[in-house]
Design an enzyme around this catalytic site. Sequence first.
Site, PDB file in Angstrom:
ATOM      1  CE  LYS A 258       6.681 -12.264 -10.953  1.00  0.00           C
ATOM      2  NZ  LYS A 258       5.620 -11.893 -10.006  1.00  0.00           N
TER       3      LYS A 258
ATOM      4  N   GLY B 102       7.133  -1.097  -2.871  1.00  0.00           N
ATOM      5  CA  GLY B 102       7.313  -1.493  -1.476  1.00  0.00           C
ATOM      6  C   GLY B 102       6.233  -2.377  -0.889  1.00  0.00           C
ATOM      7  N   GLY B 103       5.474  -3.058  -1.741  1.00  0.00           N
ATOM      8  CA  GLY B 103       4.407  -3.927  -1.240  1.00  0.00           C
ATOM      9  C   GLY B 103       4.914  -5.013  -0.311  1.00  0.00           C
TER      10      GLY B 103
END
EC number: 2.1.1.186
Length: 364
Positions: free
Chosen positions: A305, A222-223
């Site tokens: 990424k 949940g960052g």
Amino acid sequence: MNNLLLYCRPGFEKEAAAEITERASNMQCYGFARVKDDSGYVIFELYDEEQADLLARKLPFRELIFIRQMLVVTHELKDLDLSDRITPILEATQGYAICGDLRVETADTNEAKELSAFCRKFTVPLRQALRGNELLTKKETPHRPVFHAFFLANDHVLLGYSYSFNNSEFHMGIPRLRCPADAPSRSSLKLEEAFYVFVPREEWDMRLTSGMKAVDLGACPGGWTYQLVRRGMMVTAVDNGMMAQSLMDTGQVKHIRDDGFVWRPSKKNTYWLVCDMVDKPARVTHMIADWFRESDCQEAMFNLKLPMKKRYAEAVHNIEVLRELLKEIDNAFVIQAKQLYHDREEITVHVYNKYWVSKLSAKE
């Protein structure tokens, strides 16, 4: 000596060099990059020195991906007398236009961090001396050039300037953020930094406001959801993992256990889509385009990424693919991309539609 000095993440000097070489050549400005691995900066030497200033003014800084700061270097001073560094700096820069701000900086490396305390202490006397010699305005003036002193050692400095309308507003090109004690993970800082870098501060009350609906794909723990919740948004968090209980207790988060690449909202009322899923850049790029094609979101922030090799080429390729896919929908989409300070082997991409944002403004 009129070259460009470019700050970057240590280890990404080759990407910054490839980017400035390509972007400069697109403007018929030619030169070569001097690269030192893991140094955190690149020097781009131009065959025509006058073009350094042209690039600093005309090459849109916001479009650069791997470059944190861009400035013109006019002088390199070595073997400075440690008892008087200021006099040679003043002598070298007498021809400068009066600047509106001063930044005494160093590279973002472990070795250079030893210079950080010196840079802070040296800023005050240098500022006073520059003002006394009418090289710096008495008060910070946003619309004037910025005077840069970039120290490579305590007796070795590169002197130059950047344009306030075409540079990073942050010291060393890095927003100074602290991870909140109650954030579920440090990845929270990626999204907070992205908001600072990509969304104009004067538009936060319009585009990052309480009551908006948002979706976080690959949300756990949940960052990124945390950053949306603290701004008062109602968040749908999609992930098969566990969400931090502190976020669930807010009543602002609905947790759906599903694959972020598969799940779609049933209603067309989502404004923000955010995504920090680990997968191939091409897959994420096409998924984001699909969300916009189906009007499932109006603004997006996501990470791509990067592979170990050909990172610049991979980043540019995926952004171009996304640009072409979005053109099929509308010509009003804006794409911004940056390797942020809190990014690692990745870049953060921001997408919005100028027309949709203007409608928000009209509501205000």
